[in-house]
Design an enzyme around this catalytic site. Structure first.
Site, PDB file in Angstrom:
ATOM      1  N   ALA A  67      23.078  73.112 -32.227  1.00  0.00           N
ATOM      2  CA  ALA A  67      22.555  73.465 -31.308  1.00  0.00           C
ATOM      3  C   ALA A  67      21.607  72.605 -30.922  1.00  0.00           C
ATOM      4  O   ALA A  67      21.035  71.966 -31.775  1.00  0.00           O
ATOM      5  CB  ALA A  67      22.079  75.039 -31.348  1.00  0.00           C
ATOM      6  N   GLY A 110      25.778  74.635 -35.621  1.00  0.00           N
ATOM      7  CA  GLY A 110      26.790  75.016 -34.477  1.00  0.00           C
ATOM      8  C   GLY A 110      27.934  74.221 -34.489  1.00  0.00           C
ATOM      9  O   GLY A 110      29.170  74.847 -33.862  1.00  0.00           O
ATOM     10  N   GLU A 113      30.194  75.544 -36.786  1.00  0.00           N
ATOM     11  CA  GLU A 113      30.639  76.963 -36.664  1.00  0.00           C
ATOM     12  C   GLU A 113      31.774  76.598 -35.259  1.00  0.00           C
ATOM     13  O   GLU A 113      32.554  77.425 -35.437  1.00  0.00           O
ATOM     14  CB  GLU A 113      29.615  77.710 -36.159  1.00  0.00           C
ATOM     15  CG  GLU A 113      28.623  78.133 -37.185  1.00  0.00           C
ATOM     16  CD  GLU A 113      27.377  78.679 -36.894  1.00  0.00           C
ATOM     17  OE1 GLU A 113      26.649  78.050 -36.043  1.00  0.00           O
ATOM     18  OE2 GLU A 113      26.970  79.599 -37.413  1.00  0.00           O
ATOM     19  N   GLU A 133      20.653  74.812 -40.921  1.00  0.00           N
ATOM     20  CA  GLU A 133      19.681  75.514 -40.235  1.00  0.00           C
ATOM     21  C   GLU A 133      18.446  76.168 -40.933  1.00  0.00           C
ATOM     22  O   GLU A 133      17.538  76.174 -40.451  1.00  0.00           O
ATOM     23  CB  GLU A 133      20.489  76.895 -39.394  1.00  0.00           C
ATOM     24  CG  GLU A 133      21.656  76.677 -38.370  1.00  0.00           C
ATOM     25  CD  GLU A 133      22.873  76.304 -39.139  1.00  0.00           C
ATOM     26  OE1 GLU A 133      23.008  76.200 -40.058  1.00  0.00           O
ATOM     27  OE2 GLU A 133      23.783  76.492 -38.223  1.00  0.00           O
TER      28      GLU A 133
HETATM   29  N1  DAK Z   1      19.447  68.973 -31.072  1.00  0.00           N
HETATM   30  C1  DAK Z   1      18.957  68.162 -30.359  1.00  0.00           C
HETATM   31  N2  DAK Z   1      18.580  66.754 -30.216  1.00  0.00           N
HETATM   32  C2  DAK Z   1      19.585  66.237 -31.400  1.00  0.00           C
HETATM   33  C3  DAK Z   1      20.206  66.999 -32.516  1.00  0.00           C
HETATM   34  C4  DAK Z   1      20.314  68.290 -32.065  1.00  0.00           C
HETATM   35  N3  DAK Z   1      20.943  69.174 -33.130  1.00  0.00           N
HETATM   36  N4  DAK Z   1      20.637  66.001 -33.129  1.00  0.00           N
HETATM   37  C5  DAK Z   1      20.608  65.136 -32.739  1.00  0.00           C
HETATM   38  N5  DAK Z   1      19.743  64.925 -31.637  1.00  0.00           N
HETATM   39  C6  DAK Z   1      19.205  63.908 -30.801  1.00  0.00           C
HETATM   40  C7  DAK Z   1      18.246  63.172 -31.655  1.00  0.00           C
HETATM   41  O1  DAK Z   1      16.685  63.891 -31.260  1.00  0.00           O
HETATM   42  C8  DAK Z   1      17.922  61.718 -31.093  1.00  0.00           C
HETATM   43  O2  DAK Z   1      17.434  61.856 -29.568  1.00  0.00           O
HETATM   44  P1  DAK Z   1      16.541  60.921 -29.150  1.00  0.00           P
HETATM   45  O3  DAK Z   1      15.264  60.601 -30.120  1.00  0.00           O
HETATM   46  O4  DAK Z   1      17.605  59.517 -29.109  1.00  0.00           O
HETATM   47  O5  DAK Z   1      16.006  61.173 -27.765  1.00  0.00           O
HETATM   48  C9  DAK Z   1      19.667  61.502 -30.832  1.00  0.00           C
HETATM   49  O6  DAK Z   1      20.051  62.953 -30.912  1.00  0.00           O
HETATM   50  C10 DAK Z   1      20.099  60.691 -31.844  1.00  0.00           C
HETATM   51  O7  DAK Z   1      19.678  61.385 -33.145  1.00  0.00           O
HETATM   52  P2  DAK Z   1      19.421  60.584 -34.627  1.00  0.00           P
HETATM   53  O8  DAK Z   1      18.441  59.554 -34.012  1.00  0.00           O
HETATM   54  O9  DAK Z   1      18.705  61.567 -35.379  1.00  0.00           O
HETATM   55  O10 DAK Z   1      20.721  60.188 -34.972  1.00  0.00           O
HETATM   56  P3  DAK Z   1      21.311  59.761 -36.226  1.00  0.00           P
HETATM   57  O11 DAK Z   1      22.476  59.163 -36.239  1.00  0.00           O
HETATM   58  O12 DAK Z   1      20.257  58.939 -36.989  1.00  0.00           O
HETATM   59  O13 DAK Z   1      21.514  61.198 -37.207  1.00  0.00           O
HETATM   60  C11 DAK Z   1      22.167  63.636 -37.151  1.00  0.00           C
HETATM   61  C12 DAK Z   1      22.331  62.123 -36.776  1.00  0.00           C
HETATM   62  C13 DAK Z   1      22.982  64.531 -36.608  1.00  0.00           C
HETATM   63  C14 DAK Z   1      22.439  63.398 -38.853  1.00  0.00           C
HETATM   64  C15 DAK Z   1      20.509  64.015 -37.077  1.00  0.00           C
HETATM   65  O14 DAK Z   1      20.253  63.775 -35.546  1.00  0.00           O
HETATM   66  C16 DAK Z   1      20.392  65.423 -37.282  1.00  0.00           C
HETATM   67  O15 DAK Z   1      20.040  65.937 -38.399  1.00  0.00           O
HETATM   68  N6  DAK Z   1      20.293  66.464 -36.182  1.00  0.00           N
HETATM   69  C17 DAK Z   1      19.989  67.664 -36.220  1.00  0.00           C
HETATM   70  C18 DAK Z   1      21.222  68.653 -37.020  1.00  0.00           C
HETATM   71  C19 DAK Z   1      20.860  70.038 -37.153  1.00  0.00           C
HETATM   72  O16 DAK Z   1      19.753  70.305 -37.828  1.00  0.00           O
HETATM   73  N7  DAK Z   1      21.622  70.808 -36.642  1.00  0.00           N
HETATM   74  C20 DAK Z   1      21.275  72.268 -36.637  1.00  0.00           C
HETATM   75  C21 DAK Z   1      20.852  72.842 -35.433  1.00  0.00           C
HETATM   76  S1  DAK Z   1      20.304  74.608 -35.461  1.00  0.00           S
HETATM   77  C22 DAK Z   1      23.500  80.648 -31.645  1.00  0.00           C
HETATM   78  C23 DAK Z   1      24.634  80.238 -32.531  1.00  0.00           C
HETATM   79  C24 DAK Z   1      24.396  79.107 -33.388  1.00  0.00           C
HETATM   80  C25 DAK Z   1      23.309  78.244 -33.279  1.00  0.00           C
HETATM   81  C26 DAK Z   1      22.274  78.476 -32.323  1.00  0.00           C
HETATM   82  C27 DAK Z   1      22.619  79.873 -31.650  1.00  0.00           C
HETATM   83  N8  DAK Z   1      23.825  81.811 -30.769  1.00  0.00           N
HETATM   84  C28 DAK Z   1      24.984  82.641 -31.231  1.00  0.00           C
HETATM   85  C29 DAK Z   1      22.958  81.881 -29.846  1.00  0.00           C
HETATM   86  C30 DAK Z   1      23.090  77.110 -34.130  1.00  0.00           C
HETATM   87  C31 DAK Z   1      22.098  76.402 -34.383  1.00  0.00           C
HETATM   88  C32 DAK Z   1      21.775  75.210 -34.792  1.00  0.00           C
HETATM   89  O17 DAK Z   1      23.051  74.606 -34.916  1.00  0.00           O
END
Ligand code: DAK
Length: 251
Positions: A67, A110, A113, A133
């Site tokens: 997400a 997500g 998922e 998460e």
């Molecule tokens: N959200 C927002 N921006 C993101 C992002 C994310 N999940 N993942 C990456 N980005 C953005 C970064 O902020 C960066 O933006 P700029 O700084 O260039 O503006 C750009 O994408 C490139 O990211 P990185 O510089 O970090 O790129 P790398 O290749 O070095 O790393 C990475 C890629 C995927 C390993 C890293 O970006 C990362 O760890 N991202 C976060 C992963 C994460 O924590 N994901 C979980 C999110 S929480 C729901 C159901 C499910 C959910 C929600 C609601 N409902 C039923 C309503 C799910 C929740 C989640 O998934």
């Protein structure tokens, strides 16, 4: 080919449509708009008798990094209850048409998922899967604790959900998250081959078979067997089955 801002909808070819998540600069982070576009497209294709398989693909670096954290930070519990993105997940889960994930790069949160929401998934060798998460003080909310536990089992699911660590494509295959690992960059082509094969079979049989398999995760065995037999008998009276069997018997 039509293009939304976040999801590119490919042409219908041999009964198959590819939906491509197209926000590589954000690693295909699933913002509200992405989820709604995805659910809209799947719902529309699901109602189209010519669409027999839907592939969800990302880019080479990321299938989807979960997400969009910036949007999520602004939503509290009450706001999530009937939020369009919560409903979008439910709309995707209702699809009767087979959903196939073609995964390259990260499938996190997500994004993982979304893979688990598909009926089958193919991974490029460089794909990585995880539920990070917990590192944000959150937990999976789109089936990550339930679908993952049902395919990967308790031990690995607990490890992924509680540590936030990732696994590689081969481990994901061993855990039943994906059915095949193919050379990096070829997941979409392999998914397309499988989707076309699925699409070549009669629509009603495919949909009932999918539904029956999914029921295995929701019902006791006796109930699942009863439902399987009902669909099996229903298809036994179908024109498509009669035609296919007649063709076979004619040689
Ligand atoms: N959200 C927002 N921006 C993101 C992002 C994310 N999940 N993942 C990456 N980005 C953005 C970064 O902020 C960066 O933006 P700029 O700084 O260039 O503006 C750009 O994408 C490139 O990211 P990185 O510089 O970090 O790129 P790398 O290749 O070095 O790393 C990475 C890629 C995927 C390993 C890293 O970006 C990362 O760890 N991202 C976060 C992963 C994460 O924590 N994901 C979980 C999110 S929480 C729901 C159901 C499910 C959910 C929600 C609601 N409902 C039923 C309503 C799910 C929740 C989640 O998934």
């Amino acid at each position: 080919m039509s293009a939304g801002a976040d999801v590119v909808i490919g042409p219908l070819e041999d009964g198959v449509v590819v939906l491509t998540l197209a926000r590589p600069e954000a690693r295909n982070a699933l913002r509200h708009q992405t989820m709604i576009e995805l659910a809209d497209a799947i719902e529309r294709l699901d109602a189209d008798a010519d669409a027999r398989g839907i592939i969800i693909a990302g880019g080479q670096k990321a299938f989807a990094a979960g997400a969009d954290i910036a949007e999520m930070a602004a939503l509290d519990g009450p706001a999530l209850l009937a939020h369009p993105r919560t409903l979008a997940w439910q709309r995707i889960w209702r699809a009767g048409c087979p959903l196939i994930a073609a995964v390259e790069g990260w499938a996190l949160g997500g994004g993982c998922e979304l893979v688990l929401s598909c009926d089958l998934a193919i991974a490029g060798a460089g794909a990585r899967f995880g539920q990070p998460e917990i590192t944000l003080g959150w937990m999976p909310g789109a089936g990550g604790t339930q679908r993952l536990a049902r395919s990967a089992g308790k031990a690995l699911t607990m490890q992924l959900v509680l540590t936030g660590d990732q696994i590689d494509a081969e481990a994901a295959r061993a855990a039943g998250i994906v059915s095949e690992v193919v050379p990096s960059g070829t997941a979409l082509s392999r998914a397309r081959t499988l989707a076309q094969r699925i699409a070549s079979h009669p629509r009603q049989a495919t949909r009932l078979a999918k539904q029956a398999v999914l029921r295995a995760f929701e019902t006791p065995l006796s109930e699942g067997l009863r439902e399987e037999h009902a669909s099996f008998r229903h298809l036994a009276s179908s024109e498509e089955r009669a035609a296919r069997m007649a063709t076979f018997l004619r040689g």
